[in-house]
Design an enzyme around this catalytic site. Structure first.
Site, PDB file in Angstrom:
ATOM      1  N   THR A 133      47.048  25.309  32.244  1.00  0.00           N
ATOM      2  CA  THR A 133      45.662  25.953  32.446  1.00  0.00           C
ATOM      3  C   THR A 133      44.522  24.866  31.987  1.00  0.00           C
ATOM      4  OG1 THR A 133      44.197  27.471  31.368  1.00  0.00           O
ATOM      5  CG2 THR A 133      46.300  27.048  30.312  1.00  0.00           C
ATOM      6  N   ASP A 134      43.407  24.957  32.314  1.00  0.00           N
ATOM      7  CA  ASP A 134      42.426  24.133  31.866  1.00  0.00           C
ATOM      8  C   ASP A 134      41.723  24.813  30.388  1.00  0.00           C
ATOM      9  OD1 ASP A 134      40.897  26.597  32.452  1.00  0.00           O
ATOM     10  OD2 ASP A 134      39.277  25.516  33.848  1.00  0.00           O
ATOM     11  N   GLU A 135      42.408  25.814  30.147  1.00  0.00           N
ATOM     12  CA  GLU A 135      41.881  26.326  28.833  1.00  0.00           C
ATOM     13  C   GLU A 135      42.504  25.718  27.566  1.00  0.00           C
ATOM     14  OE1 GLU A 135      41.775  30.668  28.399  1.00  0.00           O
ATOM     15  OE2 GLU A 135      41.933  31.044  30.365  1.00  0.00           O
ATOM     16  N   TYR A 159      46.579  32.287  23.497  1.00  0.00           N
ATOM     17  CA  TYR A 159      47.193  31.818  24.723  1.00  0.00           C
ATOM     18  C   TYR A 159      47.082  30.320  25.160  1.00  0.00           C
ATOM     19  CZ  TYR A 159      46.924  30.905  29.586  1.00  0.00           C
ATOM     20  OH  TYR A 159      47.144  30.390  30.802  1.00  0.00           O
ATOM     21  N   LYS A 163      49.797  27.374  25.588  1.00  0.00           N
ATOM     22  CA  LYS A 163      49.961  26.567  26.813  1.00  0.00           C
ATOM     23  C   LYS A 163      49.914  25.047  26.274  1.00  0.00           C
ATOM     24  CE  LYS A 163      50.551  27.611  30.486  1.00  0.00           C
ATOM     25  NZ  LYS A 163      51.926  27.836  31.508  1.00  0.00           N
TER      26      LYS A 163
HETATM   27  N1  LIG Z   1      45.832  33.263  36.391  1.00  0.00           N
HETATM   28  C1  LIG Z   1      44.958  31.863  36.227  1.00  0.00           C
HETATM   29  O1  LIG Z   1      43.900  32.060  36.375  1.00  0.00           O
HETATM   30  C2  LIG Z   1      45.789  30.747  35.685  1.00  0.00           C
HETATM   31  C3  LIG Z   1      45.004  29.567  35.939  1.00  0.00           C
HETATM   32  C4  LIG Z   1      45.706  28.407  35.496  1.00  0.00           C
HETATM   33  C5  LIG Z   1      46.833  28.454  35.136  1.00  0.00           C
HETATM   34  N2  LIG Z   1      47.769  29.615  34.919  1.00  0.00           N
HETATM   35  C6  LIG Z   1      49.079  29.464  34.451  1.00  0.00           C
HETATM   36  O2  LIG Z   1      50.043  29.635  35.590  1.00  0.00           O
HETATM   37  C7  LIG Z   1      51.196  30.197  35.301  1.00  0.00           C
HETATM   38  C8  LIG Z   1      51.037  31.546  36.001  1.00  0.00           C
HETATM   39  O3  LIG Z   1      49.816  32.571  35.660  1.00  0.00           O
HETATM   40  P1  LIG Z   1      49.863  33.869  36.438  1.00  0.00           P
HETATM   41  O4  LIG Z   1      48.407  34.166  36.407  1.00  0.00           O
HETATM   42  O5  LIG Z   1      50.477  33.930  37.718  1.00  0.00           O
HETATM   43  O6  LIG Z   1      50.740  34.911  35.525  1.00  0.00           O
HETATM   44  P2  LIG Z   1      51.032  36.313  35.488  1.00  0.00           P
HETATM   45  O7  LIG Z   1      51.084  37.079  34.234  1.00  0.00           O
HETATM   46  O8  LIG Z   1      50.626  37.047  36.664  1.00  0.00           O
HETATM   47  O9  LIG Z   1      52.813  36.196  35.779  1.00  0.00           O
HETATM   48  C9  LIG Z   1      53.652  35.642  34.795  1.00  0.00           C
HETATM   49  C10 LIG Z   1      55.306  35.881  35.334  1.00  0.00           C
HETATM   50  O10 LIG Z   1      55.786  35.340  34.294  1.00  0.00           O
HETATM   51  C11 LIG Z   1      56.951  36.321  34.055  1.00  0.00           C
HETATM   52  N3  LIG Z   1      57.482  36.232  32.877  1.00  0.00           N
HETATM   53  C12 LIG Z   1      56.666  36.263  31.655  1.00  0.00           C
HETATM   54  N4  LIG Z   1      57.504  36.033  30.372  1.00  0.00           N
HETATM   55  C13 LIG Z   1      58.562  35.537  30.936  1.00  0.00           C
HETATM   56  C14 LIG Z   1      60.049  34.942  30.409  1.00  0.00           C
HETATM   57  N5  LIG Z   1      60.231  35.270  29.187  1.00  0.00           N
HETATM   58  N6  LIG Z   1      60.896  34.686  31.188  1.00  0.00           N
HETATM   59  C15 LIG Z   1      60.662  34.702  32.494  1.00  0.00           C
HETATM   60  N7  LIG Z   1      59.648  35.200  33.266  1.00  0.00           N
HETATM   61  C16 LIG Z   1      58.579  35.663  32.498  1.00  0.00           C
HETATM   62  C17 LIG Z   1      56.192  37.754  34.242  1.00  0.00           C
HETATM   63  O11 LIG Z   1      57.243  38.634  34.627  1.00  0.00           O
HETATM   64  C18 LIG Z   1      55.239  37.403  35.479  1.00  0.00           C
HETATM   65  O12 LIG Z   1      56.084  37.720  36.881  1.00  0.00           O
HETATM   66  C19 LIG Z   1      51.010  30.529  33.824  1.00  0.00           C
HETATM   67  O13 LIG Z   1      51.683  29.734  33.159  1.00  0.00           O
HETATM   68  C20 LIG Z   1      49.513  30.334  33.314  1.00  0.00           C
HETATM   69  O14 LIG Z   1      49.314  29.974  32.234  1.00  0.00           O
HETATM   70  C21 LIG Z   1      46.891  30.671  35.330  1.00  0.00           C
END
Ligand SMILES: NC(=O)c1ccc[n+]([C@@H]2O[C@H](COP(=O)([O-])OP(=O)(O)OC[C@H]3O[C@@H](n4cnc5c(N)ncnc54)[C@H](O)[C@@H]3O)[C@@H](O)[C@H]2O)c1
Length: 350
Positions: A133-135, A159, A163
């Site tokens: 993430t950009d965070e 969080y 990350k």
């Molecule tokens: N949502 C955003 O805007 C955003 C932006 C940039 C980066 N990200 C990154 O992208 C990735 C996905 O984000 P998202 O929004 O889809 O998250 P999300 O919370 O919707 O999904 C996370 C998934 O990971 C699974 N999970 C959690 N803990 C687990 C474990 N211990 N073992 C196996 N599976 C596990 C959950 O069941 C879920 O399906 C993350 O790494 C997040 O940091 C998200």
């Protein structure tokens, strides 16, 4: 190409899987623990495809991960599994440390052992793509300036700190052991199948029910919004074409204040779903700001554009309209998330 995707039942992971099955010849092994954020109903349209397999596994469980690698023999890993909600990380950081740091470490170790055992051709081709993430960069002061791949890390919340830690581990595994890694740092995503605790779906669903639309502080926080399907395309481009050891920032060139986002959603709902609650902007309520709230994030995505030819296809205006339309057409998916039936039924307790 066989991709092992962690967190594939989440918001972004499910978009990546839908993209790969619909637009490429690749196959997918979805490794997901199914926390509250994992919803297999987001994969309903591809779950019967013979290029898709689901494994309910926790990425902290080394023995189970070893079994999955042994049985499925992936060509690449796309690591999206994470605890991802900032407010939850403030209320209870432990799960963030466990999954985001210990889980990433465990996955790196299992992937490294597997990669070491491959023949030369498969070793060269193998990739470990870490999605971040950009965070991790903290926040930008003032309206100028953008996060580049060289910006120093300065995470603010449990969080983003977890990350940032996982990014450091991935870089160290590349430098120390030669594991062929790639990292992407992306801005805020929005779009279909977004869990209703996040700002955009929360506003849509609360408005339709005539509930208040809570805005932290004055709503002046700026985020750089990217439509989730644009992110999915970028990630596939990076895992297939990215240069080993490199980091790519991904963003939408769509900087908006939270309050602007909420007003835009209200205006689209006034047009598409007028009701006794409209004009929906009357439901906006300002609540106490989140502790440590970052003011502004904005991404310089010129490297991925220049080197891999990726560009977002959606503007914020087109993407947010599609998103509102999707929620209006999929209220049943939302209802099943909100009343918990998506979890009860998969656990066999309904
Ligand atoms: N949502 C955003 O805007 C955003 C932006 C940039 C980066 N990200 C990154 O992208 C990735 C996905 O984000 P998202 O929004 O889809 O998250 P999300 O919370 O919707 O999904 C996370 C998934 O990971 C699974 N999970 C959690 N803990 C687990 C474990 N211990 N073992 C196996 N599976 C596990 C959950 O069941 C879920 O399906 C993350 O790494 C997040 O940091 C998200």
């Amino acid at each position: 190409m066989k991709l092992l995707i962690t967190g594939g039942a989440g918001f972004i992971g499910s978009a990546v899987i839908r993209h790969i099955i619909a637009h490429t010849a690749g196959s997918v092994v979805n490794v997901d623990k199914l926390t509250y954020a994992g919803n297999l109903e987001s994969l309903a349209e591809i779950s019967d495809n013979d290029r898709y397999v689901f494994e309910q596994v926790d990425i902290c469980d080394r023995a189970e991960l070893e079994r999955v690698f042994r049985e499925h023999r992936p060509d690449a890993v796309m690591h999206l599994a994470a605890e991802s909600h900032v407010d939850r990380s403030i209320d209870g950081p432990a799960a963030f440390i466990e999954t985001n740091i210990v889980g990433t470490y465990t996955l790196l170790e299992v992937a490294r052992a597997y990669w070491n055992g491959l023949d030369a051709e498969h070793r060269d081709a193998f990739r470990f793509h870490h999605i971040s993430t950009d965070e991790v960069y903290g926040d930008l002061e003032g309206p100028e300036g953008l996060f580049t791949e060289e910006t120093s890390y300065a995470p603010s919340s449990p969080y983003s700190a977890s990350k940032a830690s996982s990014d450091h581990l991935v870089r160290a595994w590349q430098r120390t052991y030669g594991l062929p890694t790639l990292i992407t740092n992306c801005s805020n995503n929005y779009g279909p199948y977004h869990f209703p605790e996040k700002l955009i779906p929360l506003v849509i669903l609360n408005a339709l029910e005539g509930k208040s639309l809570p805005i932290y502080g004055k709503g002046e926080q700026v985020r750089d919004w990217l439509y989730v399907e644009d992110h999915a395309r970028a990630l596939y481009q990076v895992v297939t074409k990215g240069e080993v050891g490199e980091t790519y920032n991904i963003g939408g060139h769509n900087e908006k204040q939270n309050i602007e986002v909420v007003h835009t959603i209200c205006a689209i709902l006034d047009e598409l779903a007028p009701s006794p609650h409209s004009p929906y902007a009357n439901l906006i309520t300002h609540v106490a700001d989140r502790p440590g709230h970052d003011l502004r994030y904005a991404i310089d995505a010129s490297k991925i554009e220049r080197e891999l030819g990726w560009r977002p296809e959606e503007t914020f205006e087109s993407g947010i309209r599609k998103t509102v339309q999707w929620y209006l057409a999929n209220l049943e998916w939302c209802r099943r998330v909100q009343d918990g039936s998506y979890q009860r039924e998969r656990l066999g307790t309904a």
